[in-house]
Design a protein around this motif. Structure first.
Motif, PDB file in Angstrom:
ATOM      1  N   GLY A  21      22.434  86.788   0.081  1.00 28.18           N
ATOM      2  CA  GLY A  21      21.198  87.556   0.187  1.00 28.18           C
ATOM      3  C   GLY A  21      20.677  88.063  -1.142  1.00 28.18           C
ATOM      4  O   GLY A  21      19.464  88.273  -1.304  1.00 28.18           O
ATOM      5  N   GLU A  22      21.555  88.229  -2.101  1.00 25.67           N
ATOM      6  CA  GLU A  22      21.138  88.722  -3.419  1.00 25.67           C
ATOM      7  C   GLU A  22      20.208  87.753  -4.136  1.00 25.67           C
ATOM      8  O   GLU A  22      19.450  88.150  -5.013  1.00 25.67           O
ATOM      9  N   VAL A  23      20.276  86.477  -3.777  1.00 17.61           N
ATOM     10  CA  VAL A  23      19.399  85.483  -4.410  1.00 17.61           C
ATOM     11  C   VAL A  23      18.496  84.794  -3.384  1.00 17.61           C
ATOM     12  O   VAL A  23      17.879  83.773  -3.677  1.00 17.61           O
ATOM     13  N   GLY A  24      18.450  85.331  -2.172  1.00 22.40           N
ATOM     14  CA  GLY A  24      17.550  84.804  -1.155  1.00 22.40           C
ATOM     15  C   GLY A  24      18.059  83.589  -0.404  1.00 22.40           C
ATOM     16  O   GLY A  24      17.273  82.878   0.229  1.00 22.40           O
ATOM     17  N   TYR A  25      19.350  83.329  -0.427  1.00 22.29           N
ATOM     18  CA  TYR A  25      19.912  82.206   0.325  1.00 22.29           C
ATOM     19  C   TYR A  25      20.350  82.674   1.705  1.00 22.29           C
ATOM     20  O   TYR A  25      20.647  83.844   1.912  1.00 22.29           O
ATOM     21  N   ASP A  26      20.416  81.736   2.629  1.00 23.20           N
ATOM     22  CA  ASP A  26      20.874  82.024   3.986  1.00 23.20           C
ATOM     23  C   ASP A  26      22.236  81.356   4.180  1.00 23.20           C
ATOM     24  O   ASP A  26      22.331  80.122   4.127  1.00 23.20           O
ATOM     25  N   PRO A  27      23.281  82.140   4.414  1.00 26.94           N
ATOM     26  CA  PRO A  27      24.606  81.534   4.584  1.00 26.94           C
ATOM     27  C   PRO A  27      24.694  80.612   5.796  1.00 26.94           C
ATOM     28  O   PRO A  27      25.571  79.752   5.856  1.00 26.94           O
ATOM     29  N   ALA A  28      23.775  80.737   6.743  1.00 29.05           N
ATOM     30  CA  ALA A  28      23.769  79.850   7.912  1.00 29.05           C
ATOM     31  C   ALA A  28      23.447  78.408   7.519  1.00 29.05           C
ATOM     32  O   ALA A  28      23.710  77.480   8.292  1.00 29.05           O
ATOM     33  N   ASP A  29      22.905  78.221   6.316  1.00 28.95           N
ATOM     34  CA  ASP A  29      22.595  76.874   5.837  1.00 28.95           C
ATOM     35  C   ASP A  29      23.839  76.143   5.322  1.00 28.95           C
ATOM     36  O   ASP A  29      23.754  74.980   4.935  1.00 28.95           O
ATOM     37  N   TYR A  30      24.968  76.828   5.309  1.00 34.39           N
ATOM     38  CA  TYR A  30      26.219  76.280   4.781  1.00 34.39           C
ATOM     39  C   TYR A  30      27.259  76.230   5.893  1.00 34.39           C
ATOM     40  O   TYR A  30      27.271  77.083   6.774  1.00 34.39           O
ATOM     41  N   ASP A  31      28.139  75.243   5.820  1.00 35.29           N
ATOM     42  CA  ASP A  31      29.217  75.149   6.807  1.00 35.29           C
ATOM     43  C   ASP A  31      30.105  76.391   6.726  1.00 35.29           C
ATOM     44  O   ASP A  31      30.353  76.915   5.640  1.00 35.29           O
ATOM     45  N   ALA A  32      30.607  76.827   7.860  1.00 39.97           N
ATOM     46  CA  ALA A  32      31.512  77.978   7.926  1.00 39.97           C
ATOM     47  C   ALA A  32      32.947  77.505   7.695  1.00 39.97           C
ATOM     48  O   ALA A  32      33.829  77.625   8.543  1.00 39.97           O
ATOM     49  N   THR A  33      33.150  76.933   6.505  1.00 34.90           N
ATOM     50  CA  THR A  33      34.452  76.398   6.100  1.00 34.90           C
ATOM     51  C   THR A  33      34.719  76.842   4.669  1.00 34.90           C
ATOM     52  O   THR A  33      33.825  77.370   3.998  1.00 34.90           O
ATOM     53  N   ALA A  34      35.928  76.610   4.198  1.00 32.29           N
ATOM     54  CA  ALA A  34      36.255  76.923   2.804  1.00 32.29           C
ATOM     55  C   ALA A  34      35.317  76.159   1.867  1.00 32.29           C
ATOM     56  O   ALA A  34      34.792  76.714   0.901  1.00 32.29           O
ATOM     57  N   GLN A  35      35.073  74.887   2.158  1.00 32.56           N
ATOM     58  CA  GLN A  35      34.195  74.078   1.312  1.00 32.56           C
ATOM     59  C   GLN A  35      32.752  74.562   1.377  1.00 32.56           C
ATOM     60  O   GLN A  35      32.055  74.591   0.370  1.00 32.56           O
ATOM     61  N   GLY A  36      32.310  74.966   2.556  1.00 32.68           N
ATOM     62  CA  GLY A  36      30.953  75.491   2.691  1.00 32.68           C
ATOM     63  C   GLY A  36      30.758  76.782   1.915  1.00 32.68           C
ATOM     64  O   GLY A  36      29.740  76.973   1.241  1.00 32.68           O
ATOM     65  N   LEU A  37      31.761  77.675   1.977  1.00 31.60           N
ATOM     66  CA  LEU A  37      31.685  78.920   1.215  1.00 31.60           C
ATOM     67  C   LEU A  37      31.723  78.631  -0.285  1.00 31.60           C
ATOM     68  O   LEU A  37      30.979  79.242  -1.060  1.00 31.60           O
ATOM     69  N   ALA A  38      32.548  77.685  -0.690  1.00 29.24           N
ATOM     70  CA  ALA A  38      32.614  77.311  -2.110  1.00 29.24           C
ATOM     71  C   ALA A  38      31.253  76.800  -2.591  1.00 29.24           C
ATOM     72  O   ALA A  38      30.792  77.172  -3.678  1.00 29.24           O
ATOM     73  N   THR A  39      30.594  75.987  -1.800  1.00 34.28           N
ATOM     74  CA  THR A  39      29.274  75.464  -2.159  1.00 34.28           C
ATOM     75  C   THR A  39      28.258  76.599  -2.256  1.00 34.28           C
ATOM     76  O   THR A  39      27.461  76.646  -3.209  1.00 34.28           O
ATOM     77  N   LEU A  40      28.287  77.512  -1.295  1.00 36.47           N
ATOM     78  CA  LEU A  40      27.393  78.673  -1.338  1.00 36.47           C
ATOM     79  C   LEU A  40      27.620  79.482  -2.608  1.00 36.47           C
ATOM     80  O   LEU A  40      26.659  79.844  -3.304  1.00 36.47           O
ATOM     81  N   LEU A  41      28.870  79.753  -2.937  1.00 35.84           N
ATOM     82  CA  LEU A  41      29.166  80.546  -4.136  1.00 35.84           C
ATOM     83  C   LEU A  41      28.683  79.850  -5.408  1.00 35.84           C
ATOM     84  O   LEU A  41      28.136  80.492  -6.305  1.00 35.84           O
ATOM     85  N   ARG A  42      28.849  78.536  -5.463  1.00 33.62           N
ATOM     86  CA  ARG A  42      28.366  77.792  -6.637  1.00 33.62           C
ATOM     87  C   ARG A  42      26.846  77.841  -6.724  1.00 33.62           C
ATOM     88  O   ARG A  42      26.282  77.995  -7.811  1.00 33.62           O
ATOM     89  N   ASP A  43      26.183  77.706  -5.584  1.00 31.43           N
ATOM     90  CA  ASP A  43      24.722  77.757  -5.580  1.00 31.43           C
ATOM     91  C   ASP A  43      24.217  79.120  -6.042  1.00 31.43           C
ATOM     92  O   ASP A  43      23.273  79.210  -6.828  1.00 31.43           O
ATOM     93  N   VAL A  44      24.858  80.188  -5.571  1.00 32.83           N
ATOM     94  CA  VAL A  44      24.468  81.534  -6.002  1.00 32.83           C
ATOM     95  C   VAL A  44      24.761  81.699  -7.488  1.00 32.83           C
ATOM     96  O   VAL A  44      23.920  82.213  -8.237  1.00 32.83           O
TER      97      VAL A  44
END
Length: 99
Positions: A21-44
């Motif tokens: 949310g700090e950069v306007g991303y929606d976590p629902a756009d990412y898989d609810a997995t370790a890899q999905g969270l890793a991708t979200l963190l890299r994107d942020v």
């Protein structure tokens, strides 16, 4: 005294939304997995200055999540990594909230 067990699901529940949310991303756009969270963190992290400590924390947590994706989130090695990820994401979330 029992040791607290940390799971990827708990990390996602606690950190994905406030960090994204700090950069306007929606976590629902990412898989609810370790890899999905890793991708979200890299994107942020990519949205933040590369010289920013928070960006480094997010990249470090993402790298550890890659290992969790390979190892699974049970067992002593995985728990050690998950605790490190939890601490790192706590610092990153706190820092982002101060901005």
């Amino acid at each position: 005294m029992a040791t607290k067990t940390i799971t990827v699901d708990q990390l996602i529940a606690e950190y994905a939304e406030p960090i994204a949310g700090e950069v306007g991303y929606d976590p629902a756009d990412y898989d609810a997995t370790a890899q999905g969270l890793a991708t979200l963190l890299r994107d942020v992290a990519n949205e933040l200055s590369s010289m920013d400590q928070t960006s480094e924390w997010l990249q470090d947590a993402a790298a550890d999540l890659d290992a969790i994706a390979r190892l699974g989130d049970d067992g002593p090695k995985a728990q050690k990594l998950l605790k490190r990820i939890d601490s790192t994401l706590y610092e990153a979330k706190s820092d982002l909230e101060l901005c």
